[in-house]
Scaffold this motif. Structure first.
Motif, PDB file in Angstrom:
ATOM      1  N   ALA A  11      -1.906 147.757 -19.279  1.00 49.06           N
ATOM      2  CA  ALA A  11      -3.334 147.527 -19.056  1.00 49.06           C
ATOM      3  C   ALA A  11      -3.609 146.070 -18.705  1.00 49.06           C
ATOM      4  O   ALA A  11      -4.379 145.783 -17.773  1.00 49.06           O
ATOM      5  CB  ALA A  11      -4.136 147.935 -20.288  1.00 49.06           C
ATOM      6  N   ALA A  12      -2.967 145.152 -19.419  1.00 50.22           N
ATOM      7  CA  ALA A  12      -3.177 143.734 -19.133  1.00 50.22           C
ATOM      8  C   ALA A  12      -2.623 143.378 -17.761  1.00 50.22           C
ATOM      9  O   ALA A  12      -3.254 142.617 -17.009  1.00 50.22           O
ATOM     10  CB  ALA A  12      -2.532 142.876 -20.215  1.00 50.22           C
ATOM     11  N   GLY A  13      -1.489 143.927 -17.406  1.00 51.30           N
ATOM     12  CA  GLY A  13      -0.906 143.647 -16.095  1.00 51.30           C
ATOM     13  C   GLY A  13      -1.751 144.191 -14.958  1.00 51.30           C
ATOM     14  O   GLY A  13      -2.010 143.494 -13.967  1.00 51.30           O
ATOM     15  N   ILE A  14      -2.187 145.430 -15.080  1.00 52.70           N
ATOM     16  CA  ILE A  14      -3.019 146.030 -14.030  1.00 52.70           C
ATOM     17  C   ILE A  14      -4.343 145.278 -13.904  1.00 52.70           C
ATOM     18  O   ILE A  14      -4.784 144.961 -12.802  1.00 52.70           O
ATOM     19  CB  ILE A  14      -3.256 147.529 -14.310  1.00 52.70           C
ATOM     20  CG1 ILE A  14      -1.964 148.312 -14.095  1.00 52.70           C
ATOM     21  CG2 ILE A  14      -4.371 148.083 -13.424  1.00 52.70           C
ATOM     22  CD1 ILE A  14      -2.049 149.761 -14.535  1.00 52.70           C
ATOM     23  N   GLY A  15      -4.981 144.991 -15.032  1.00 55.00           N
ATOM     24  CA  GLY A  15      -6.265 144.294 -14.982  1.00 55.00           C
ATOM     25  C   GLY A  15      -6.144 142.889 -14.421  1.00 55.00           C
ATOM     26  O   GLY A  15      -6.933 142.483 -13.565  1.00 55.00           O
ATOM     27  N   LEU A  16      -5.136 142.147 -14.869  1.00 57.68           N
ATOM     28  CA  LEU A  16      -4.982 140.770 -14.425  1.00 57.68           C
ATOM     29  C   LEU A  16      -4.554 140.684 -12.967  1.00 57.68           C
ATOM     30  O   LEU A  16      -5.214 140.039 -12.155  1.00 57.68           O
ATOM     31  CB  LEU A  16      -3.968 140.042 -15.307  1.00 57.68           C
ATOM     32  CG  LEU A  16      -3.635 138.614 -14.875  1.00 57.68           C
ATOM     33  CD1 LEU A  16      -4.859 137.730 -15.014  1.00 57.68           C
ATOM     34  CD2 LEU A  16      -2.486 138.081 -15.692  1.00 57.68           C
ATOM     35  N   TRP A  17      -3.457 141.351 -12.630  1.00 60.75           N
ATOM     36  CA  TRP A  17      -2.939 141.225 -11.266  1.00 60.75           C
ATOM     37  C   TRP A  17      -3.788 141.984 -10.255  1.00 60.75           C
ATOM     38  O   TRP A  17      -3.850 141.602  -9.087  1.00 60.75           O
ATOM     39  CB  TRP A  17      -1.469 141.622 -11.215  1.00 60.75           C
ATOM     40  CG  TRP A  17      -0.668 140.679 -12.067  1.00 60.75           C
ATOM     41  CD1 TRP A  17      -0.027 140.971 -13.221  1.00 60.75           C
ATOM     42  CD2 TRP A  17      -0.485 139.273 -11.859  1.00 60.75           C
ATOM     43  NE1 TRP A  17       0.555 139.843 -13.746  1.00 60.75           N
ATOM     44  CE2 TRP A  17       0.286 138.790 -12.929  1.00 60.75           C
ATOM     45  CE3 TRP A  17      -0.902 138.379 -10.885  1.00 60.75           C
ATOM     46  CZ2 TRP A  17       0.654 137.448 -13.037  1.00 60.75           C
ATOM     47  CZ3 TRP A  17      -0.536 137.040 -11.000  1.00 60.75           C
ATOM     48  CH2 TRP A  17       0.233 136.594 -12.059  1.00 60.75           C
ATOM     49  N   GLY A  18      -4.479 143.026 -10.690  1.00 55.75           N
ATOM     50  CA  GLY A  18      -5.436 143.684  -9.811  1.00 55.75           C
ATOM     51  C   GLY A  18      -6.603 142.764  -9.488  1.00 55.75           C
ATOM     52  O   GLY A  18      -7.056 142.696  -8.336  1.00 55.75           O
ATOM     53  N   SER A  19      -7.083 142.031 -10.484  1.00 55.47           N
ATOM     54  CA  SER A  19      -8.168 141.080 -10.252  1.00 55.47           C
ATOM     55  C   SER A  19      -7.728 139.956  -9.326  1.00 55.47           C
ATOM     56  O   SER A  19      -8.474 139.548  -8.433  1.00 55.47           O
ATOM     57  CB  SER A  19      -8.649 140.486 -11.585  1.00 55.47           C
ATOM     58  OG  SER A  19      -9.225 141.474 -12.388  1.00 55.47           O
ATOM     59  N   VAL A  20      -6.515 139.471  -9.537  1.00 56.76           N
ATOM     60  CA  VAL A  20      -5.992 138.414  -8.659  1.00 56.76           C
ATOM     61  C   VAL A  20      -5.910 138.929  -7.226  1.00 56.76           C
ATOM     62  O   VAL A  20      -6.321 138.238  -6.278  1.00 56.76           O
ATOM     63  CB  VAL A  20      -4.615 137.923  -9.159  1.00 56.76           C
ATOM     64  CG1 VAL A  20      -3.929 137.049  -8.125  1.00 56.76           C
ATOM     65  CG2 VAL A  20      -4.760 137.178 -10.472  1.00 56.76           C
ATOM     66  N   ILE A  90      -7.564 145.853 -25.515  1.00 47.94           N
ATOM     67  CA  ILE A  90      -7.020 145.221 -24.308  1.00 47.94           C
ATOM     68  C   ILE A  90      -7.290 146.085 -23.080  1.00 47.94           C
ATOM     69  O   ILE A  90      -7.699 145.580 -22.021  1.00 47.94           O
ATOM     70  CB  ILE A  90      -5.516 144.936 -24.469  1.00 47.94           C
ATOM     71  CG1 ILE A  90      -5.297 143.853 -25.528  1.00 47.94           C
ATOM     72  CG2 ILE A  90      -4.864 144.552 -23.149  1.00 47.94           C
ATOM     73  CD1 ILE A  90      -5.876 142.508 -25.178  1.00 47.94           C
ATOM     74  N   ALA A  91      -7.090 147.392 -23.197  1.00 50.16           N
ATOM     75  CA  ALA A  91      -7.333 148.287 -22.057  1.00 50.16           C
ATOM     76  C   ALA A  91      -8.802 148.239 -21.645  1.00 50.16           C
ATOM     77  O   ALA A  91      -9.116 148.128 -20.450  1.00 50.16           O
ATOM     78  CB  ALA A  91      -6.915 149.710 -22.399  1.00 50.16           C
ATOM     79  N   SER A  92      -9.696 148.294 -22.584  1.00 50.83           N
ATOM     80  CA  SER A  92     -11.122 148.241 -22.280  1.00 50.83           C
ATOM     81  C   SER A  92     -11.500 146.912 -21.635  1.00 50.83           C
ATOM     82  O   SER A  92     -12.209 146.876 -20.622  1.00 50.83           O
ATOM     83  CB  SER A  92     -11.917 148.446 -23.571  1.00 50.83           C
ATOM     84  OG  SER A  92     -13.274 148.205 -23.362  1.00 50.83           O
ATOM     85  N   LEU A  93     -11.015 145.826 -22.188  1.00 50.23           N
ATOM     86  CA  LEU A  93     -11.340 144.502 -21.682  1.00 50.23           C
ATOM     87  C   LEU A  93     -10.823 144.301 -20.262  1.00 50.23           C
ATOM     88  O   LEU A  93     -11.574 143.914 -19.357  1.00 50.23           O
ATOM     89  CB  LEU A  93     -10.748 143.431 -22.606  1.00 50.23           C
ATOM     90  CG  LEU A  93     -10.890 141.977 -22.141  1.00 50.23           C
ATOM     91  CD1 LEU A  93     -12.340 141.538 -22.222  1.00 50.23           C
ATOM     92  CD2 LEU A  93     -10.015 141.081 -22.984  1.00 50.23           C
ATOM     93  N   TYR A  94      -9.566 144.595 -20.032  1.00 50.92           N
ATOM     94  CA  TYR A  94      -8.964 144.303 -18.736  1.00 50.92           C
ATOM     95  C   TYR A  94      -9.422 145.265 -17.643  1.00 50.92           C
ATOM     96  O   TYR A  94      -9.627 144.841 -16.500  1.00 50.92           O
ATOM     97  CB  TYR A  94      -7.438 144.263 -18.846  1.00 50.92           C
ATOM     98  CG  TYR A  94      -6.969 142.917 -19.329  1.00 50.92           C
ATOM     99  CD1 TYR A  94      -6.549 141.956 -18.434  1.00 50.92           C
ATOM    100  CD2 TYR A  94      -6.980 142.591 -20.676  1.00 50.92           C
ATOM    101  CE1 TYR A  94      -6.140 140.705 -18.856  1.00 50.92           C
ATOM    102  CE2 TYR A  94      -6.578 141.342 -21.112  1.00 50.92           C
ATOM    103  CZ  TYR A  94      -6.156 140.404 -20.198  1.00 50.92           C
ATOM    104  OH  TYR A  94      -5.761 139.162 -20.620  1.00 50.92           O
ATOM    105  N   TYR A  95      -9.594 146.535 -17.952  1.00 51.85           N
ATOM    106  CA  TYR A  95     -10.067 147.468 -16.931  1.00 51.85           C
ATOM    107  C   TYR A  95     -11.529 147.206 -16.568  1.00 51.85           C
ATOM    108  O   TYR A  95     -11.918 147.290 -15.405  1.00 51.85           O
ATOM    109  CB  TYR A  95      -9.871 148.915 -17.369  1.00 51.85           C
ATOM    110  CG  TYR A  95      -8.426 149.350 -17.409  1.00 51.85           C
ATOM    111  CD1 TYR A  95      -7.499 148.877 -16.484  1.00 51.85           C
ATOM    112  CD2 TYR A  95      -7.987 150.244 -18.366  1.00 51.85           C
ATOM    113  CE1 TYR A  95      -6.185 149.271 -16.513  1.00 51.85           C
ATOM    114  CE2 TYR A  95      -6.666 150.658 -18.407  1.00 51.85           C
ATOM    115  CZ  TYR A  95      -5.763 150.167 -17.478  1.00 51.85           C
ATOM    116  OH  TYR A  95      -4.449 150.567 -17.518  1.00 51.85           O
ATOM    117  N   SER A  96     -12.354 146.881 -17.558  1.00 51.77           N
ATOM    118  CA  SER A  96     -13.755 146.596 -17.247  1.00 51.77           C
ATOM    119  C   SER A  96     -13.882 145.294 -16.461  1.00 51.77           C
ATOM    120  O   SER A  96     -14.689 145.199 -15.529  1.00 51.77           O
ATOM    121  CB  SER A  96     -14.601 146.552 -18.513  1.00 51.77           C
ATOM    122  OG  SER A  96     -14.165 145.527 -19.375  1.00 51.77           O
TER     123      SER A  96
END
Length: 162
Positions: A11-20, A90-96
């Protein structure tokens, strides 16, 4: 318990690198593309206001959620319950935040406002600062060295217990 650590990492990887990736694509489109979207001046101003408010509220609410959730998770009994709550957090934070960064970047592209790109970058920076690694999890969840060794094995280098 390994599934929770995998879920946290994913979740942290998808949220972070997706945002980048979204910010880089929006910046590349805005700065290098010959195509432009031209809205009316009134619409562009309202997109700037709405995007700014969205980005600022998202960052401030994320920091508030982190500030409130972590102490509550620290007081939870049991390693599995702590990991389950932390993985949901973490999943909620990074996906949102990924969704919000995507919306702000879309507004930046549609309104040709580079200021919104800056705000999207600030929101992405907040994700870098909140990124959960094993040592951050140890501190945030108040885990012992034995619990960390049971989760990460030889990857975890613990302190001296005397």
């Amino acid at each position: 318990m390994e599934r929770y650590t995998k879920k946290i990492k994913k979740a942290a990887g998808i949220g972070l690198w997706g945002s980048v990736a979204v910010v880089i694509l929006a910046a590349a489109f805005t700065l290098a593309s010959p195509y432009r979207f031209y809205a009316s001046r009134h619409t562009m101003q309202w997109m700037l206001v709405a995007g700014s408010i969205l980005a600022v509220l998202a960052v401030s609410m994320s920091l508030l959620v982190i500030r409130r959730q972590i102490p509550a998770l620290r007081q939870t009994e049991g390693l599995e319950a702590k990991l389950e709550g932390y993985s949901r957090h973490i999943a909620s934070l990074y996906y949102s935040m990924l969704a919000i960064v995507t919306m702000v970047c879309a507004m930046a592209v549609l309104s040709a406002q580079n200021t919104l790109l800056m705000l999207a970058m600030v929101a992405t920076l907040m994700l870098f600062l909140a990124y959960p690694n094993m040592y951050r999890m140890k501190v945030e969840l108040d885990l012992s060295d034995d619990e960390m060794r049971s989760l990460y094995g030889d990857k975890y280098i613990g302190g001296n217990e005397e």
